[in-house]
Scaffold this active site. Structure first.
Site, PDB file in Angstrom:
ATOM      1  N   LYS A  35      47.378  44.673  36.742  1.00  0.00           N
ATOM      2  CA  LYS A  35      47.395  46.101  36.403  1.00  0.00           C
ATOM      3  C   LYS A  35      45.997  46.702  36.345  1.00  0.00           C
ATOM      4  O   LYS A  35      45.819  47.885  36.653  1.00  0.00           O
ATOM      5  CB  LYS A  35      48.112  46.326  35.074  1.00  0.00           C
ATOM      6  CG  LYS A  35      47.461  45.660  33.872  1.00  0.00           C
ATOM      7  CD  LYS A  35      48.253  45.894  32.602  1.00  0.00           C
ATOM      8  CE  LYS A  35      47.594  45.237  31.405  1.00  0.00           C
ATOM      9  NZ  LYS A  35      48.333  45.497  30.163  1.00  0.00           N
ATOM     10  N   ARG A 128      52.762  45.510  18.828  1.00  0.00           N
ATOM     11  CA  ARG A 128      53.108  46.234  20.038  1.00  0.00           C
ATOM     12  C   ARG A 128      54.557  45.861  20.324  1.00  0.00           C
ATOM     13  O   ARG A 128      55.439  46.216  19.562  1.00  0.00           O
ATOM     14  CB  ARG A 128      52.146  45.907  21.194  1.00  0.00           C
ATOM     15  CG  ARG A 128      52.156  46.982  22.285  1.00  0.00           C
ATOM     16  CD  ARG A 128      51.164  46.710  23.391  1.00  0.00           C
ATOM     17  NE  ARG A 128      51.593  45.610  24.249  1.00  0.00           N
ATOM     18  CZ  ARG A 128      50.937  45.226  25.345  1.00  0.00           C
ATOM     19  NH1 ARG A 128      49.826  45.830  25.702  1.00  0.00           N
ATOM     20  NH2 ARG A 128      51.401  44.224  26.082  1.00  0.00           N
TER      21      ARG A 128
END
Length: 348
Positions: A35, A128
């Site tokens: 990414k 998260r």
């Protein structure tokens, strides 16, 4: 065209090979995270060519870009129910934490006539993604085991990305025990922040996977932010062009207001200095994660489309039209690769 991002594919391949070698004695395999460089196919191929067997990305658009590379693909951000069909099409495995999403994936699999692997995530403190309640995670595993279309591939956890909470031996031992209880061998225990714990002997043997991006590109672990032996830290470089070069005061000669974050900047009076303005700005990169190759050049600051440098002490006789080179960190490359204004070149 400038600004120009240079990717040294040879260095990236050597970093990947070296990281595989470092992790192997500990029984840890690597999923390379693509990414940060927007799944640039040339960089991804360099990693796979060096021995990486799985690629992971958080964006389906990026998995689409590397779909023709022959290796396993992971979607490392949980798919939303609305993108379940594309997730099944583009990813061999995905991270999951929600039963409704598992049901959407199951329906997409049945429609496509193919199975899909699931890695269930446990939250071990970073807050998260992941299950907090162990029983909820076991129930999700049971649902997958009873599905004709889903396969429980492994369990995982994330560290040092949102709250910057780090892994420890006890947490990883608990994750591994839970994975074994659920009948899986893939224990994906974090990212480049877990490398230091591994090298100090703190990762239990049986933890089988790290998801690495920063270490492969920059030769750096994330716990102490140290560079690793035998790794390149200059595989990604940025060059930008000087569009103005003038002697100017180091102190602004006007009333100072607030910046875009509402803070009032301060300045040190160093007298008249030679200042270069680059055709590069915050829309293109993160100026806090880049360092001039010339150690005598100082980054003063940047606006959206301009960067100011103090080049007074540079050994080079710089002129308008010359380029300045920078070594990059994670966030700088992340933004460069997301910017349509930054060109790319490759060194083999």
């Amino acid at each position: 065209m400038y600004p120009l991002l240079e990717a040294n594919l040879a260095y990236i391949g050597e970093n990947a090979s070296r990281m595989i070698e470092i992790c192997k004695p500990y029984g840890v395999g690597i999923t390379a995270v693509t990414k940060v460089f927007s799944a640039d196919i040339n960089i991804a191929r360099a990693m796979v060519g060096a021995g990486i067997s799985a690629l992971g990305d958080s964006r389906l658009q990026n998995l689409e870009a590397i779909k023709d590379i022959k290796c396993e693909k992971w979607l490392i951000r949980m798919p939303s129910p609305s993108e379940a069909q594309r997730a099944v099409e583009l990813a061999d495995a995905s991270f999951n934490t929600e039963l409704d999403t598992l049901k959407a994936l199951e329906a997409a699999c049945e429609k496509a006539g193919k199975t899909h692997s699931v890695i269930l995530m446990q939250d071990l403190g970073d807050l998260r993604e992941g299950y907090i309640n162990r029983e909820d995670m076991l129930r999700a595993g049971e649902y997958i085991d009873n599905s004709a279309w889903l396969r429980l591939y492994g369990v995982g956890s994330n560290f040092a990305c949102l709250s910057y909470a780090y892994a420890d031996t006890e947490k990883l031992a608990g994750l591994m025990a839970l994975g074994h209880e659920m009948g899986v061998k893939l224990i994906s225990a974090g990212n480049s922040s877990t490398i230091d714990l591994m090298l100090s002997g703190g990762v239990p043997y049986g933890v089988s996977n790290f998801r690495l991006g920063e270490a492969l590109l920059f030769g750096r672990e994330r716990a102490k932010y140290d560079y690793l032996d035998g790794m390149h830290n200059d595989a990604m470089m940025l060059r930008a062009e000087i569009i103005e070069l003038k002697d100017k005061p180091s102190m602004p000669f006007a009333d100072i207001g607030c910046d875009s974050h509402g803070a009032k900047p301060t300045f040190a009076d160093k007298g008249i200095r030679k200042r270069a303005i680059l055709a590069l700005g915050k829309v293109d990169t993160d100026i806090d994660a880049m360092w001039p190759i010339d150690p005598n050049i100082e980054i003063i600051g940047a606006s959206g489309d301009h960067m100011a440098l103090d080049v007074t002490d540079s050994a080079s006789e710089l002129r308008v039209g010359d380029t300045v080179a920078f070594r990059l960190g994670y966030n700088a490359v992340l933004r460069c690769c997301a910017s349509s204004y930054v060109s790319r070149s490759y060194i083999q």
